[in-house]
Design a protein around this motif. Structure first.
Motif, short mmCIF file in Angstrom:
data_model
loop_
_atom_site.label_atom_id
_atom_site.label_comp_id
_atom_site.label_asym_id
_atom_site.label_seq_id
_atom_site.Cartn_x
_atom_site.Cartn_y
_atom_site.Cartn_z
N GLU A 38 1.24 6.90 -6.67
CA GLU A 38 0.12 7.80 -6.94
C GLU A 38 0.50 9.25 -6.61
O GLU A 38 0.13 10.17 -7.35
CB GLU A 38 -1.10 7.37 -6.13
N ASP A 39 1.25 9.44 -5.51
CA ASP A 39 1.67 10.79 -5.13
C ASP A 39 2.61 11.39 -6.17
O ASP A 39 2.52 12.58 -6.49
CB ASP A 39 2.35 10.76 -3.76
N LYS A 40 3.51 10.57 -6.69
CA LYS A 40 4.45 11.06 -7.70
C LYS A 40 3.72 11.53 -8.95
O LYS A 40 4.04 12.58 -9.53
CB LYS A 40 5.46 9.97 -8.06
N ILE A 41 2.74 10.74 -9.38
CA ILE A 41 1.97 11.11 -10.56
C ILE A 41 1.19 12.40 -10.30
O ILE A 41 1.14 13.30 -11.13
CB ILE A 41 0.99 9.97 -10.94
N ARG A 42 0.60 12.50 -9.11
CA ARG A 42 -0.20 13.67 -8.76
C ARG A 42 0.67 14.92 -8.71
O ARG A 42 0.34 15.95 -9.27
CB ARG A 42 -0.89 13.44 -7.41
N PHE A 43 1.84 14.80 -8.03
CA PHE A 43 2.72 15.96 -7.90
C PHE A 43 3.35 16.33 -9.24
O PHE A 43 3.57 17.51 -9.53
CB PHE A 43 3.80 15.69 -6.86
N ARG A 73 0.83 -1.21 0.00
CA ARG A 73 0.00 0.00 0.00
C ARG A 73 0.86 1.26 0.00
O ARG A 73 0.53 2.26 -0.65
CB ARG A 73 -0.93 -0.01 1.22
N LEU A 74 1.99 1.22 0.72
CA LEU A 74 2.89 2.38 0.76
C LEU A 74 3.49 2.64 -0.62
O LEU A 74 3.59 3.80 -1.05
CB LEU A 74 3.99 2.15 1.79
N ARG A 75 3.92 1.58 -1.30
CA ARG A 75 4.50 1.74 -2.65
C ARG A 75 3.44 2.30 -3.61
O ARG A 75 3.73 3.18 -4.43
CB ARG A 75 5.04 0.41 -3.17
N GLN A 76 2.22 1.77 -3.50
CA GLN A 76 1.15 2.23 -4.38
C GLN A 76 0.84 3.71 -4.11
O GLN A 76 0.68 4.49 -5.06
CB GLN A 76 -0.10 1.38 -4.17
#
Length: 330
Positions: free
Chosen positions: A319-324, A312-315
């Motif tokens: 997702e955070d990288k894509i969002r940022f 879950r942490l990797r996912q």
């Protein structure tokens, strides 16, 4: 009917009939159960609503003769027929304890301990002992007692012996006898996948024991014995709350258990799962490490939970990288 209204009025209660009831007047002998909706209003010009059982989605149940802390409810209900709706303006002397009663009813509706903040003393002593009830409107009413209006709709009247009592209405002996039965009912509901209903059963069993425990000196042998009965029920309740995704409640309850019983493996495990669910990674890992230290045989189960957390942490990181990336590329 006129004589009844006159008697009420002489006692400081004014009744206004809103809708006629049906059938004969019930026999309100001790042990009779009345189920009703109520709306409590201030007697000022605006009739501001303090409490409304319909808004909470569950009617009130009261058993005649059980010394409910608001005796005026027994008085006014005993003048009503099935299906009747009426409003009662009650003098201040009848409603002095309403703030305490309302606090307990609100706690129940919110899934909290109805006895929270109370000690084994009379209602008047509790009102003087506690600065705040936790609800500003009830604090104001407690500090400024005044007449109240109760709008009552009587839904059902059941004769003694024709129903199962709610835990709050049982004697101490009845509570002790009921706890294992309620516990097993909760277990059966859980096995059927009815998690919310199971949680309600566990809560009822806990409430029975908490009520008995309140009468004992904290730390005494009897108090400890009751606490040892409460703990497994509370852990079952927490398991239901985990499945209902109510993680912060699990954190609170498991922490309260661990404050008293530092070697409770199940409490560490459930708290670890709750921490993981709300992204408290370090706390979850610490709780799972404690589980392993106390019971190494649970290694495979803990490893599975840690792998799930890492996934879950990797996912989440991806997702955070894509969002940022999207934010900074604009």
């Amino acid at each position: 009917m006129a004589d009844q209204a006159a008697q009420l009025l002489a006692d400081g209660i004014a009744k206004r009939l809103v809708q006629q009831g049906r059938g004969p007047m019930p026999d309100y002998r001790d042990g009779t159960k009345a189920t009703f909706h109520y709306r409590t209003m201030l007697s000022d010009g605006e009739h501001r609503v303090l409490d409304d059982s319909r808004a909470r989605g569950k009617p009130m149940e009261l058993i005649i003769g059980k010394k409910f802390k608001l005796p005026v409810w027994e008085t006014i209900l005993s003048t009503m027929r099935d299906g009747e709706q009426a409003e009662f303006l009650c003098d201040t002397k009848h409603v002095v304890l309403y703030p305490l009663v309302a606090k307990s009813l609100r706690n129940i509706a919110a899934g909290k301990d109805p006895l929270e903040g109370q000690r084994h003393c009379c209602g008047i002593a509790q009102m003087h002992e506690h600065h705040s009830l936790g609800y500003p409107d009830l604090d104001d009413l407690q500090q400024n007692p005044q007449p109240l209006i109760f709008a009552i709709e009587l839904l059902k009247v059941e004769a003694p012996g024709s129903y199962r009592q709610d835990p709050w209405a049982m004697t101490d002996e009845e509570k002790m006898q009921a706890v294992p039965l309620i516990h097993e009912e909760g277990n059966e509901l859980y096995r059927q996948g009815k998690v919310t209903e199971a949680a309600a059963k566990y809560y009822d069993a806990i409430a029975c024991l908490k009520n008995l425990q309140m009468k004992e000196q904290p730390g005494s042998p009897d108090w400890i014995q009751l606490d040892l009965k409460i703990t497994p029920l509370l852990l079952n309740y927490c398991q239901c709350k985990l499945l209902c995704h109510e993680y912060y409640e699990v954190l609170d309850h498991c922490s309260s258990i661990l404050n008293k019983y530092e070697d409770n493996v199940k409490a560490y495990f459930k708290r670890g799962k709750a921490h993981a669910a709300v992204w408290n990674t370090a706390e979850a890992q610490a709780d799972f490490a404690k589980v392993l230290a106390l019971d190494p045989s649970l290694g495979p189960v803990v490893a599975k939970e840690l792998r799930s957390l890492e996934t879950r942490l990797r996912q989440k990181d991806s997702e955070d990288k894509i969002r940022f990336k999207g934010i900074f590329s604009q």
